[in-house]
Write a protein that holds these residues in place. Structure first.
Motif, PDB file in Angstrom:
ATOM      1  N   ALA A 190      44.099 -10.773 109.954  1.00 10.09           N
ATOM      2  CA  ALA A 190      44.887  -9.691 109.374  1.00 10.09           C
ATOM      3  C   ALA A 190      46.077 -10.237 108.602  1.00 10.09           C
ATOM      4  O   ALA A 190      46.386  -9.777 107.492  1.00 10.09           O
ATOM      5  N   ASP A 191      46.754 -11.234 109.169  1.00  9.16           N
ATOM      6  CA  ASP A 191      47.926 -11.820 108.503  1.00  9.16           C
ATOM      7  C   ASP A 191      47.578 -12.408 107.142  1.00  9.16           C
ATOM      8  O   ASP A 191      48.381 -12.344 106.205  1.00  9.16           O
ATOM      9  N   GLN A 192      46.388 -12.990 107.035  1.00  5.15           N
ATOM     10  CA  GLN A 192      46.051 -13.710 105.800  1.00  5.15           C
ATOM     11  C   GLN A 192      45.268 -12.870 104.791  1.00  5.15           C
ATOM     12  O   GLN A 192      45.272 -13.172 103.598  1.00  5.15           O
ATOM     13  N   LEU A 193      44.604 -11.827 105.254  1.00  3.34           N
ATOM     14  CA  LEU A 193      43.858 -10.965 104.333  1.00  3.34           C
ATOM     15  C   LEU A 193      44.719  -9.830 103.786  1.00  3.34           C
ATOM     16  O   LEU A 193      44.546  -9.405 102.646  1.00  3.34           O
ATOM     17  N   LEU A 194      45.630  -9.324 104.604  1.00  2.00           N
ATOM     18  CA  LEU A 194      46.416  -8.152 104.228  1.00  2.00           C
ATOM     19  C   LEU A 194      47.578  -8.495 103.309  1.00  2.00           C
ATOM     20  O   LEU A 194      48.246  -9.514 103.483  1.00  2.00           O
ATOM     21  N   PHE A 195      47.827  -7.628 102.337  1.00  2.00           N
ATOM     22  CA  PHE A 195      49.088  -7.614 101.609  1.00  2.00           C
ATOM     23  C   PHE A 195      49.331  -6.175 101.182  1.00  2.00           C
ATOM     24  O   PHE A 195      48.521  -5.566 100.495  1.00  2.00           O
ATOM     25  N   GLY A 196      50.422  -5.614 101.680  1.00  2.00           N
ATOM     26  CA  GLY A 196      50.665  -4.197 101.469  1.00  2.00           C
ATOM     27  C   GLY A 196      49.630  -3.373 102.218  1.00  2.00           C
ATOM     28  O   GLY A 196      49.353  -3.609 103.398  1.00  2.00           O
ATOM     29  N   ASP A 197      49.058  -2.405 101.525  1.00  2.00           N
ATOM     30  CA  ASP A 197      48.070  -1.514 102.134  1.00  2.00           C
ATOM     31  C   ASP A 197      46.634  -1.886 101.792  1.00  2.00           C
ATOM     32  O   ASP A 197      45.721  -1.072 101.926  1.00  2.00           O
ATOM     33  N   VAL A 198      46.412  -3.109 101.329  1.00  2.00           N
ATOM     34  CA  VAL A 198      45.065  -3.534 100.931  1.00  2.00           C
ATOM     35  C   VAL A 198      44.766  -4.910 101.507  1.00  2.00           C
ATOM     36  O   VAL A 198      45.656  -5.623 101.979  1.00  2.00           O
ATOM     37  N   ILE A 199      43.469  -5.261 101.442  1.00  2.00           N
ATOM     38  CA  ILE A 199      43.055  -6.610 101.800  1.00  2.00           C
ATOM     39  C   ILE A 199      42.427  -7.264 100.573  1.00  2.00           C
ATOM     40  O   ILE A 199      41.913  -6.587  99.681  1.00  2.00           O
ATOM     41  N   GLY A 200      42.472  -8.587 100.531  1.00  2.00           N
ATOM     42  CA  GLY A 200      41.903  -9.333  99.411  1.00  2.00           C
ATOM     43  C   GLY A 200      40.891 -10.344  99.901  1.00  2.00           C
ATOM     44  O   GLY A 200      41.238 -11.245 100.671  1.00  2.00           O
ATOM     45  N   PHE A 201      39.641 -10.175  99.479  1.00  2.00           N
ATOM     46  CA  PHE A 201      38.599 -11.117  99.895  1.00  2.00           C
ATOM     47  C   PHE A 201      38.901 -12.526  99.381  1.00  2.00           C
ATOM     48  O   PHE A 201      38.748 -13.514 100.103  1.00  2.00           O
ATOM     49  N   LEU A 202      39.305 -12.624  98.124  1.00  2.00           N
ATOM     50  CA  LEU A 202      39.581 -13.949  97.565  1.00  2.00           C
ATOM     51  C   LEU A 202      40.796 -14.568  98.249  1.00  2.00           C
ATOM     52  O   LEU A 202      40.824 -15.774  98.513  1.00  2.00           O
ATOM     53  N   ARG A 203      41.781 -13.757  98.534  1.00  2.00           N
ATOM     54  CA  ARG A 203      42.965 -14.242  99.254  1.00  2.00           C
ATOM     55  C   ARG A 203      42.553 -14.907 100.573  1.00  2.00           C
ATOM     56  O   ARG A 203      43.071 -15.967 100.944  1.00  2.00           O
ATOM     57  N   GLY A 204      41.612 -14.279 101.282  1.00  2.00           N
ATOM     58  CA  GLY A 204      41.141 -14.859 102.529  1.00  2.00           C
ATOM     59  C   GLY A 204      40.526 -16.226 102.326  1.00  2.00           C
ATOM     60  O   GLY A 204      40.783 -17.167 103.090  1.00  2.00           O
ATOM     61  N   ALA A 205      39.717 -16.358 101.282  1.00  2.00           N
ATOM     62  CA  ALA A 205      39.082 -17.648 101.007  1.00  2.00           C
ATOM     63  C   ALA A 205      40.111 -18.727 100.715  1.00  2.00           C
ATOM     64  O   ALA A 205      39.969 -19.881 101.147  1.00  2.00           O
ATOM     65  N   LEU A 206      41.165 -18.372  99.990  1.00  2.00           N
ATOM     66  CA  LEU A 206      42.192 -19.358  99.657  1.00  2.00           C
ATOM     67  C   LEU A 206      42.901 -19.872 100.907  1.00  2.00           C
ATOM     68  O   LEU A 206      43.340 -21.027 100.948  1.00  2.00           O
ATOM     69  N   CYS A 207      43.015 -19.018 101.913  1.00  2.00           N
ATOM     70  CA  CYS A 207      43.714 -19.407 103.137  1.00  2.00           C
ATOM     71  C   CYS A 207      42.824 -20.149 104.123  1.00  2.00           C
ATOM     72  O   CYS A 207      43.310 -20.978 104.900  1.00  2.00           O
ATOM     73  N   TYR A 208      41.521 -19.871 104.113  1.00  2.00           N
ATOM     74  CA  TYR A 208      40.635 -20.396 105.145  1.00  2.00           C
ATOM     75  C   TYR A 208      39.799 -21.602 104.717  1.00  2.00           C
ATOM     76  O   TYR A 208      39.207 -22.258 105.553  1.00  2.00           O
ATOM     77  N   SER A 209      39.688 -21.885 103.418  1.00  2.00           N
ATOM     78  CA  SER A 209      38.799 -22.961 102.957  1.00  2.00           C
ATOM     79  C   SER A 209      39.439 -24.329 103.146  1.00  2.00           C
ATOM     80  O   SER A 209      40.668 -24.470 103.169  1.00  2.00           O
ATOM     81  N   ASP A 210      38.588 -25.357 103.226  1.00  2.00           N
ATOM     82  CA  ASP A 210      39.076 -26.726 103.393  1.00  2.00           C
ATOM     83  C   ASP A 210      39.498 -27.365 102.080  1.00  2.00           C
ATOM     84  O   ASP A 210      40.370 -28.223 102.050  1.00  2.00           O
ATOM     85  N   ARG A 211      38.839 -26.991 100.998  1.00  2.00           N
ATOM     86  CA  ARG A 211      39.198 -27.461  99.655  1.00  2.00           C
ATOM     87  C   ARG A 211      39.091 -26.310  98.684  1.00  2.00           C
ATOM     88  O   ARG A 211      38.177 -25.487  98.776  1.00  2.00           O
ATOM     89  N   LEU A 212      40.035 -26.262  97.732  1.00  2.00           N
ATOM     90  CA  LEU A 212      40.024 -25.258  96.683  1.00  2.00           C
ATOM     91  C   LEU A 212      39.846 -25.951  95.340  1.00  2.00           C
ATOM     92  O   LEU A 212      40.479 -26.977  95.075  1.00  2.00           O
ATOM     93  N   THR A 213      38.978 -25.406  94.512  1.00  2.00           N
ATOM     94  CA  THR A 213      38.814 -25.940  93.165  1.00  2.00           C
ATOM     95  C   THR A 213      38.832 -24.787  92.169  1.00  2.00           C
ATOM     96  O   THR A 213      38.568 -23.633  92.508  1.00  2.00           O
TER      97      THR A 213
END
Length: 485
Positions: A190-213
């Motif tokens: 919840a902490d990493q997906l939520l911002f305001g009153d919505v959730i962001g699928f891509l936001r979750g990936a940015l927080c949970y992945s081991d490498r970002l490209t």
């Protein structure tokens, strides 16, 4: 090293844009680079029957999705040396188009969950790396870390996530956190997906992945700033140590004037003058433009959206058409731009044509006939049109942003280097001055122009270099994971 490449579309099965090109080309290049790469995508109804008829069913099971349990089939098909897996569910995927439905978040969440469930049903293949692409796969690393770590072997999977276009993030009401994702009581999610009153699928990936490209080195730098970061720049700055940019390639066997079946005459770098002249006359005839191959033909081959810098072009369009040029536009998109180009055609029918359609065959003809491609994008994660144009000997005129800055070297008249023309600021008259400079070289410095065209045509935009960089990234990740475990 085994890699499962998760993506929502892949040519030739399904393609709505550049993502489909990548999905259809990069897995094969990764295999040639020495990785055991397989791809997984949804079995959309628009996949041609000639591919569906060859699919082999591997497994059928149920996928838990919030309070739901949904049917899932996994089917397999080998195409051009690559094994593709298809997630089958007619409730979510038997629809006319790939995107644009009211339950988009649920459809995508099902796909992400089904990918993870399917790992238990792929004979002889369990990945070391999950390579996920864009928001449609953004929940895979979230589900993996929050719901699957207790299963055998899942804990050793590393995740690479590639951002193809940050503009599209998968934003949905926060009620989905409980109703669809089943994560309302998981505070870390919840902490990493939520911002305001919505959730962001891509936001979750940015927080949970081991490498970002991202799909170009410059875009990887740009998205750390507020101007390009689309509200996520703080995350990219915080995770800059695992963020890198790898420039996309193109299928150089498919995108080639030497073998393109849609051209009136094929050609290569050695005889491009003959080939481009013949193709220009053919296109001019079919578009109803004056058939003089000496008149510079400028083209736009693009989605007609704000991202592509079309406001700059509209701002100088009347001035531009005062020059001794012809302009042809090919693409579909926002009504604002479609109508503006149609209106211009009505005012200047002898100099301007607007082909408001999506037509791959016509795209090839535009690239082969044109002298210059206009691509002054406001932002451009990578861009493929400039690469295709250069393959066909059409000189790109681009703004220095994202992948355009990484793929086009500005012409230097003193050193006779470069393979295109570029400008820095998002300014209409800076674009106009750059076009006029290119027109001057085209008309008054023929030897320099021809050398420039050859350099563009001979540039290597194959996937080989990109695939090798991804393979190196995978190997580094696997080695680190083994040390930890």
């Amino acid at each position: 090293m085994k890699v499962l490449y998760a993506i929502f579309e892949a040519d030739p099965f399904i393609k709505t844009g550049g993502l489909g090109d990548v999905g259809g080309s990069l897995p094969g290049a990764l295999c040639r680079a020495g990785t055991q790469t397989r791809a997984i995508l949804p079995k959309l109804s628009s996949i041609p029957d000639k591919y569906k008829s060859r699919m082999e069913t591997l497994a059928e099971f149920e996928v838990p999705l919030g309070w739901r349990r949904q049917y899932c089939g996994v089917q397999k098909l080998e195409e051009k040396g690559v094994v593709y897996y298809f997630i089958d569910n007619e409730y979510y995927f038997k629809r006319p188009g790939a995107y644009g439905y009211n339950d988009e978040g649920e459809r995508v969440a099902f796909f992400c969950k089904a990918v993870l469930e399917s790992l238990q049903h792929l004979p002889g293949f369990f990945p070391d790396i999950l390579h996920c692409n864009d928001w449609h796969t953004g929940l895979i690393p979230v589900f993996l870390r929050e719901q699957y770590m207790g299963l055998p072997a899942y804990g050793r999977i590393a995740v690479v996530f590639t951002v193809h276009n940050l503009k599209f993030q998968g934003i949905f009401p926060k009620a989905m956190l409980a109703d669809v994702l089943g994560l309302a009581n998981v505070k870390s999610a919840a902490d990493q997906l939520l911002f305001g009153d919505v959730i962001g699928f891509l936001r979750g990936a940015l927080c949970y992945s081991d490498r970002l490209t991202t799909v170009s080195p410059t875009y990887a730098e740009e998205i750390r700033t507020a101007y390009y970061g689309e509200g996520l720049d703080e995350i990219f700055r915080r995770r800059s140590g695992i963020l890198s940019g790898i420039l996309n390639g193109i299928d150089t066997d498919k995108v080639s004037p030497i073998s393109d079946e849609y051209l009136s005459e094929t050609y290569g770098p050695a005889d491009f003058r003959r080939g481009k002249s013949a193709n220009k006359r053919s296109l001019q005839r079919d578009l109803g433009l004056e058939g003089n191959p000496d008149i510079p033909l400028l083209v736009i081959v693009s989605r007609l959206t704000e991202q592509k810098g079309l406001d700059l072009i509209l701002g100088i369009l009347d001035e531009l058409l005062c020059e001794n040029i012809q302009l042809a536009v090919l693409g579909v998109g926002d009504a604002k731009y479609e109508n503006a180009f149609r209106s211009c055609q009505e005012r200047q029918p002898h100099k301007m044509r607007a082909c408001i359609t999506f037509d791959p065959a016509m795209s090839s003809r535009f690239y082969a006939a044109a002298d210059m491609l206009l691509m002054p994008s406001k932002f451009e994660p990578c861009g493929l049109s400039q690469m295709a144009a250069m393959r066909y000997g059409t000189v790109p005129i681009v703004r220095e942003t994202g992948g355009l800055a990484d793929s086009v070297i500005a012409y230097n008249q003193y050193e006779e280097t470069g393979d295109g023309f570029s400008f820095a600021n998002y300014n209409a008259h800076e674009l106009l001055f750059t076009i006029k400079r290119a027109l001057d070289i085209f008309s008054n410095h023929k030897a320099s122009w021809e050398a420039l065209v050859r350099r563009a045509m001979e540039k290597d935009f194959s996937w080989k270099a990109s695939a090798e960089k991804y393979a190196g990234l995978y190997q580094e990740l696997v080695s680190q994971r083994r040390e930890v475990l």
